[in-house]
Write an enzyme that holds these catalytic residues in place. Structure first.
Site, PDB file in Angstrom:
ATOM      1  N   GLY A 143       0.799  -1.220   0.000  1.00  0.00           N
ATOM      2  CA  GLY A 143       0.000   0.000   0.000  1.00  0.00           C
ATOM      3  C   GLY A 143       0.828   1.265   0.000  1.00  0.00           C
ATOM      4  O   GLY A 143       0.279   2.367   0.054  1.00  0.00           O
ATOM      5  N   TYR A 147       5.597   5.739  -1.227  1.00  0.00           N
ATOM      6  CA  TYR A 147       6.364   6.102  -0.028  1.00  0.00           C
ATOM      7  C   TYR A 147       7.644   5.261   0.073  1.00  0.00           C
ATOM      8  O   TYR A 147       8.725   5.789   0.340  1.00  0.00           O
ATOM      9  CB  TYR A 147       5.490   5.890   1.202  1.00  0.00           C
ATOM     10  CG  TYR A 147       6.106   6.332   2.505  1.00  0.00           C
ATOM     11  CD1 TYR A 147       6.051   7.656   2.910  1.00  0.00           C
ATOM     12  CD2 TYR A 147       6.727   5.410   3.354  1.00  0.00           C
ATOM     13  CE1 TYR A 147       6.606   8.062   4.118  1.00  0.00           C
ATOM     14  CE2 TYR A 147       7.276   5.804   4.555  1.00  0.00           C
ATOM     15  CZ  TYR A 147       7.210   7.133   4.937  1.00  0.00           C
ATOM     16  OH  TYR A 147       7.769   7.523   6.133  1.00  0.00           O
ATOM     17  N   GLY A 178      11.589   3.171  12.682  1.00  0.00           N
ATOM     18  CA  GLY A 178      10.480   2.241  12.577  1.00  0.00           C
ATOM     19  C   GLY A 178       9.198   2.941  12.985  1.00  0.00           C
ATOM     20  O   GLY A 178       8.997   4.112  12.669  1.00  0.00           O
TER      21      GLY A 178
END
Length: 241
Positions: A143, A147, A178
């Site tokens: 998804g 990015y 993260g």
């Protein structure tokens, strides 16, 4: 005289933590932001850090904005490229606008921000450029083709510019956070966070913005002068390179 540090996307989330940490370490800090005037005004009032509004996806806006920062505060010695956006969608549903918005803001902005400062850094024989990439630029994320591509590109940019700039006394490094406890992650449904995200992080918790900020302060320091072209992975062992 204090060195000048410029942080893009510096009034909220990780960027705000970075800006505050650099100020606490003795730098004169400028924080760029894109559009949230209310958050920027609140940040400035709470911290006393100068804020500057421009769109990092525009080269002309970056050149003009950095010129203003340097007129007000002095030449930029430390540049932290933190600004970034998400426009998530599966590729078969992603629009051209979603792709371009993320690439221009998250990747092209590195050129737009570095180009106006790099010659001055080379002339002064000192500079610190720190690019905030992402775990998803290292491992990819469903998804997020836009990015992940942009953040992977940030790492490649870092490695190349580090080689170009080393003899000029400039270090260029990337940090790959993260999952960090910011507004963006807090917006994730609690069930998804607890069932899918936290179990994948061996340390068992989200990172804190201040933990990324401490990494930036170190990489900006004289102590980190032999570290360049590196990618610092800060994700609680969720992804190990």
């Amino acid at each position: 005289m204090a060195r000048v540090a410029l942080v893009s996307g510096g009034t909220r989330g990780i960027g705000a933590a970075i800006a505050k940490a650099l100020k606490a370490a003795g730098y004169t800090v400028a924080a760029n932001y894109a559009g949230n005037d209310e958050a920027a005004a609140k940040f400035k009032g709470e911290t006393g850090i100068s804020v500057y509004k421009w769109d990092v996806s525009s080269f002309d806006a970056c050149a003009e904005g950095i010129k203003k920062v340097e007129a007000d505060l002095g030449p930029v010695d430390v540049l932290v490229n933190n600004a970034g956006i998400t426009r998530d969608a599966m590729l078969h549903r992603m629009t051209v606008e979603q792709w371009n918005q993320v690439i221009t803001t998250n990747l092209n902005s590195l050129f737009n921000m570095c180009r106006p400062v790099i010659e001055g850094m080379r002339n002064r024989k000192f500079g610190r450029i720190i690019n905030i990439s992402s775990i998803n630029g290292q491992k990819g994320q469903m998804g997020q083709t836009n990015y992940s591509a942009a953040k992977a590109g940030d790492i490649g940019f870092t490695k190349a510019l580090a080689q170009e700039s080393a003899k000029a006394g400039i270090t260029v490094n990337a940090i790959c956070p993260g999952y960090i406890n910011t507004e963006m992650v807090q917006a994730v449904p609690k069930e998804v966070l607890e069932k899918n995200i936290l179990p994948a992080i061996p340390v068992g918790r989200l990172g804190e913005p201040e933990e990324i900020a401490r990494c930036v302060v170190f990489l900006a320091s004289d102590d980190a002068g032999f570290i360049t072209g590196s990618t610092m992975t800060v994700n609680g062992a969720q992804y190990i390179t």
